[in-house]
Design a protein around this motif. Sequence first.
Motif, PDB file in Angstrom:
ATOM      1  N   LYS A  59       0.790  -1.238   0.000  1.00  0.00           N
ATOM      2  CA  LYS A  59       0.000   0.000   0.000  1.00  0.00           C
ATOM      3  C   LYS A  59       0.818   1.283   0.000  1.00  0.00           C
ATOM      4  O   LYS A  59       0.394   2.280  -0.552  1.00  0.00           O
ATOM      5  CB  LYS A  59      -0.989   0.016   1.160  1.00  0.00           C
ATOM      6  CG  LYS A  59      -0.321   0.141   2.513  1.00  0.00           C
ATOM      7  CD  LYS A  59      -1.321   0.181   3.623  1.00  0.00           C
ATOM      8  CE  LYS A  59      -0.578   0.199   4.937  1.00  0.00           C
ATOM      9  NZ  LYS A  59      -1.403   0.457   6.049  1.00  0.00           N
ATOM     10  N   GLU A  60       1.974   1.284   0.613  1.00  0.00           N
ATOM     11  CA  GLU A  60       2.761   2.511   0.685  1.00  0.00           C
ATOM     12  C   GLU A  60       4.050   2.423  -0.100  1.00  0.00           C
ATOM     13  O   GLU A  60       4.927   3.248   0.062  1.00  0.00           O
ATOM     14  CB  GLU A  60       3.048   2.850   2.147  1.00  0.00           C
ATOM     15  CG  GLU A  60       1.784   3.208   2.901  1.00  0.00           C
ATOM     16  CD  GLU A  60       2.017   3.465   4.375  1.00  0.00           C
ATOM     17  OE1 GLU A  60       3.181   3.493   4.811  1.00  0.00           O
ATOM     18  OE2 GLU A  60       1.017   3.644   5.084  1.00  0.00           O
ATOM     19  N   ASP A  61       4.144   1.406  -0.948  1.00  0.00           N
ATOM     20  CA  ASP A  61       5.382   1.204  -1.682  1.00  0.00           C
ATOM     21  C   ASP A  61       5.313   1.880  -3.038  1.00  0.00           C
ATOM     22  O   ASP A  61       4.575   1.457  -3.915  1.00  0.00           O
ATOM     23  CB  ASP A  61       5.671  -0.284  -1.854  1.00  0.00           C
ATOM     24  CG  ASP A  61       7.024  -0.505  -2.469  1.00  0.00           C
ATOM     25  OD1 ASP A  61       7.872   0.397  -2.359  1.00  0.00           O
ATOM     26  OD2 ASP A  61       7.230  -1.556  -3.072  1.00  0.00           O
ATOM     27  N   TYR A  62       6.062   2.934  -3.177  1.00  0.00           N
ATOM     28  CA  TYR A  62       6.103   3.640  -4.445  1.00  0.00           C
ATOM     29  C   TYR A  62       7.313   3.200  -5.263  1.00  0.00           C
ATOM     30  O   TYR A  62       7.550   3.682  -6.335  1.00  0.00           O
ATOM     31  CB  TYR A  62       6.151   5.155  -4.205  1.00  0.00           C
ATOM     32  CG  TYR A  62       4.945   5.614  -3.424  1.00  0.00           C
ATOM     33  CD1 TYR A  62       3.698   5.670  -4.025  1.00  0.00           C
ATOM     34  CD2 TYR A  62       5.035   5.923  -2.077  1.00  0.00           C
ATOM     35  CE1 TYR A  62       2.574   6.054  -3.314  1.00  0.00           C
ATOM     36  CE2 TYR A  62       3.917   6.310  -1.353  1.00  0.00           C
ATOM     37  CZ  TYR A  62       2.701   6.376  -1.990  1.00  0.00           C
ATOM     38  OH  TYR A  62       1.586   6.746  -1.277  1.00  0.00           O
TER      39      TYR A  62
END
Length: 192
Positions: A59-62
């Motif tokens: 979810k927060e992995d760009y």
Amino acid sequence: MNVYELNELKQCKEFFVESVLQKDLLEDWKGYGEEAFAQMTVSEVAKVIISLINWQQRKEDYSVQKYNTSYYRVGDICFYDCGLPFPKEAGYQRAGLILNQLEDVVLIVPISCSQAIYEEATLYPNSSYLLLDPCFLQERRMNPNTVLLMNNVQYVSVSRIIKLIDHIDPISKEFLRVQDQLVKNVLIKNEE
């Protein structure tokens, strides 16, 4: 009271309200979640849990490179996580064909091998389902019931991609037919 003290008090109040609200939401979810899971099959529960785990991990992995998705390109067939579906939406984990890529998002059309969807697609050839050419499927050893769910085309983050399955040349006759179907029956639907 000075500005600093007011800000500190405001932050404490916001934290307190958020933590109470979060606790209430979790309590509500526990009751609802138990009831919802009790009404699902074991297979459905497994799909929901897998989607939640995928979401939690990504979810927060760009950073696209972490999941080796930077090399995905137009024409790739991949396995990806659609998340939880609403009625008439593709959901959970499934195959999809990448139609376009804009930085870290791809335009993807979900693929189904469901016998029921295949039968509906054969009965209504101008529907939002697209049957792939049988010879094309046989060459690639793909399920003969393969159907593209053109009504579920969507942009998704490349973080949703789990693995590469195959590739269709974007200038091939079959890929161009998919693009044509997208334009004619999905993007610009002409009512007859």
